[in-house]
Scaffold this motif. Structure first.
Motif, short mmCIF file in Angstrom:
data_model
loop_
_atom_site.label_atom_id
_atom_site.label_comp_id
_atom_site.label_asym_id
_atom_site.label_seq_id
_atom_site.Cartn_x
_atom_site.Cartn_y
_atom_site.Cartn_z
N LEU A 161 3.18 -9.12 15.75
CA LEU A 161 3.34 -7.74 15.33
C LEU A 161 4.33 -7.65 14.16
O LEU A 161 4.09 -6.92 13.20
CB LEU A 161 3.83 -6.88 16.50
N PHE A 162 5.41 -8.42 14.22
CA PHE A 162 6.37 -8.43 13.12
C PHE A 162 5.72 -8.91 11.83
O PHE A 162 5.93 -8.30 10.77
CB PHE A 162 7.58 -9.32 13.44
N GLU A 163 4.92 -9.96 11.92
CA GLU A 163 4.25 -10.46 10.70
C GLU A 163 3.39 -9.36 10.07
O GLU A 163 3.43 -9.15 8.86
CB GLU A 163 3.38 -11.67 11.03
N THR A 164 2.63 -8.67 10.90
CA THR A 164 1.76 -7.60 10.41
C THR A 164 2.57 -6.44 9.84
O THR A 164 2.32 -5.98 8.71
CB THR A 164 0.85 -7.09 11.55
N GLN A 165 3.55 -5.98 10.60
CA GLN A 165 4.34 -4.84 10.17
C GLN A 165 5.19 -5.14 8.94
O GLN A 165 5.32 -4.31 8.04
CB GLN A 165 5.25 -4.35 11.31
N SER A 166 5.76 -6.34 8.88
CA SER A 166 6.61 -6.68 7.73
C SER A 166 5.79 -6.72 6.44
O SER A 166 6.28 -6.33 5.38
CB SER A 166 7.36 -7.99 7.96
N ALA A 167 4.55 -7.15 6.54
CA ALA A 167 3.68 -7.15 5.35
C ALA A 167 3.42 -5.71 4.89
O ALA A 167 3.44 -5.43 3.68
CB ALA A 167 2.36 -7.85 5.65
N ILE A 168 3.24 -4.81 5.82
CA ILE A 168 3.02 -3.40 5.48
C ILE A 168 4.27 -2.83 4.81
O ILE A 168 4.18 -2.16 3.77
CB ILE A 168 2.65 -2.59 6.74
N TRP A 169 5.45 -3.10 5.39
CA TRP A 169 6.68 -2.54 4.82
C TRP A 169 7.00 -3.13 3.46
O TRP A 169 7.47 -2.42 2.56
CB TRP A 169 7.85 -2.70 5.78
N MET A 170 6.72 -4.43 3.28
CA MET A 170 6.96 -5.02 1.96
C MET A 170 6.00 -4.42 0.93
O MET A 170 6.39 -4.17 -0.21
CB MET A 170 6.80 -6.54 2.00
N ASP A 171 4.77 -4.17 1.33
CA ASP A 171 3.82 -3.54 0.41
C ASP A 171 4.31 -2.15 0.03
O ASP A 171 4.25 -1.75 -1.13
CB ASP A 171 2.43 -3.48 1.05
N ARG A 172 4.82 -1.42 1.00
CA ARG A 172 5.35 -0.08 0.71
C ARG A 172 6.58 -0.16 -0.20
O ARG A 172 6.77 0.72 -1.05
CB ARG A 172 5.69 0.65 2.00
N LEU A 173 7.40 -1.19 -0.01
CA LEU A 173 8.55 -1.39 -0.91
C LEU A 173 8.08 -1.58 -2.34
O LEU A 173 8.61 -0.97 -3.27
CB LEU A 173 9.36 -2.61 -0.48
N ARG A 174 7.10 -2.47 -2.50
CA ARG A 174 6.60 -2.78 -3.85
C ARG A 174 5.94 -1.57 -4.50
O ARG A 174 5.99 -1.42 -5.72
CB ARG A 174 5.60 -3.93 -3.79
N GLN A 175 5.30 -0.72 -3.71
CA GLN A 175 4.54 0.41 -4.23
C GLN A 175 5.34 1.72 -4.26
O GLN A 175 4.81 2.75 -4.66
CB GLN A 175 3.29 0.62 -3.37
N ALA A 176 6.60 1.66 -3.83
CA ALA A 176 7.42 2.88 -3.74
C ALA A 176 7.46 3.60 -5.07
O ALA A 176 7.68 2.99 -6.12
CB ALA A 176 8.82 2.53 -3.27
N ALA A 177 7.27 4.91 -5.01
CA ALA A 177 7.27 5.73 -6.22
C ALA A 177 8.69 6.08 -6.65
O ALA A 177 8.92 6.42 -7.80
CB ALA A 177 6.47 7.01 -5.98
N ASP A 178 9.65 6.01 -5.72
CA ASP A 178 11.02 6.33 -6.07
C ASP A 178 11.98 5.62 -5.12
O ASP A 178 11.56 4.94 -4.18
CB ASP A 178 11.25 7.85 -6.05
N ALA A 179 13.26 5.78 -5.40
CA ALA A 179 14.29 5.09 -4.62
C ALA A 179 14.27 5.53 -3.16
O ALA A 179 14.53 4.73 -2.27
CB ALA A 179 15.66 5.33 -5.25
N GLY A 180 13.96 6.80 -2.91
CA GLY A 180 13.91 7.30 -1.53
C GLY A 180 12.86 6.60 -0.70
O GLY A 180 13.11 6.20 0.44
N GLU A 181 11.66 6.45 -1.26
CA GLU A 181 10.59 5.74 -0.55
C GLU A 181 10.96 4.29 -0.32
O GLU A 181 10.67 3.72 0.72
CB GLU A 181 9.28 5.83 -1.33
N MET A 182 11.61 3.70 -1.31
CA MET A 182 12.04 2.32 -1.19
C MET A 182 13.06 2.18 -0.05
O MET A 182 12.99 1.26 0.76
CB MET A 182 12.65 1.86 -2.52
N GLY A 183 13.99 3.12 0.01
CA GLY A 183 15.00 3.11 1.07
C GLY A 183 14.39 3.28 2.45
O GLY A 183 14.81 2.62 3.41
N GLU A 184 13.39 4.14 2.57
CA GLU A 184 12.72 4.35 3.85
C GLU A 184 12.00 3.07 4.32
O GLU A 184 12.06 2.71 5.50
CB GLU A 184 11.74 5.50 3.76
N ALA A 185 11.31 2.41 3.41
CA ALA A 185 10.61 1.17 3.77
C ALA A 185 11.62 0.09 4.15
O ALA A 185 11.41 -0.65 5.12
CB ALA A 185 9.73 0.71 2.61
N ALA A 186 12.72 0.01 3.41
CA ALA A 186 13.76 -0.98 3.72
C ALA A 186 14.36 -0.70 5.09
O ALA A 186 14.62 -1.63 5.87
CB ALA A 186 14.84 -0.97 2.65
#
Length: 128
Positions: A39-64
């Motif tokens: 589950l961690f492998e799957t979820q961490s890939a999703i969160w890293m993708d969201r980090l890379r695609q973040a439109a702003d610092a707030g979205e990046m902070g939420e994914a982090a």
């Protein structure tokens, strides 16, 4: 391989995953460990993708923030620390453009996460 077999990795180096922590939180149940790590492998890939695609610092902070919590849950301390630093860096930003530090931390986080996921793959082969 049990959680007690690897606590600090070879040569005194710290393992990328705290297996004693994982064992405590899964009651040393190998099936549960496999499930949680997969589950961690799957979820961490999703969160890293969201980090890379973040439109702003707030979205990046939420994914982090989400990645930090997941990493702490399995004992991936370096990933959690980097995610926490990234979250704090972006919490201070009021910009649509991530800071230079955020870009560096994201690359470091990707490297640390790749190391954890490789360790997980090796661990799961050993408990399979």
């Amino acid at each position: 391989m049990s959680a007690s077999d690897v606590s600090s990795g070879s040569g005194g180096m710290r393992a990328p995953l705290d297996l004693a922590h994982l064992a405590r939180h899964t009651f040393d149940d190998r099936d549960l460990q496999r499930e949680v790590l997969a589950l961690f492998e799957t979820q961490s890939a999703i969160w890293m993708d969201r980090l890379r695609q973040a439109a702003d610092a707030g979205e990046m902070g939420e994914a982090a923030h989400s990645l930090k919590g997941s990493a702490r849950g399995i004992g991936a301390w370096q990933v959690a620390e980097l995610a926490e630093r990234l979250e704090a860096d972006n919490g201070e930003e009021d910009s649509r453009v991530p800071s230079q530090m955020a870009r560096v931390l994201t690359r470091d986080l990707e490297d640390a996460l790749a190391e954890v996921n490789q360790f997980i793959k090796t661990f799961l082969e050993g408990v399979g």
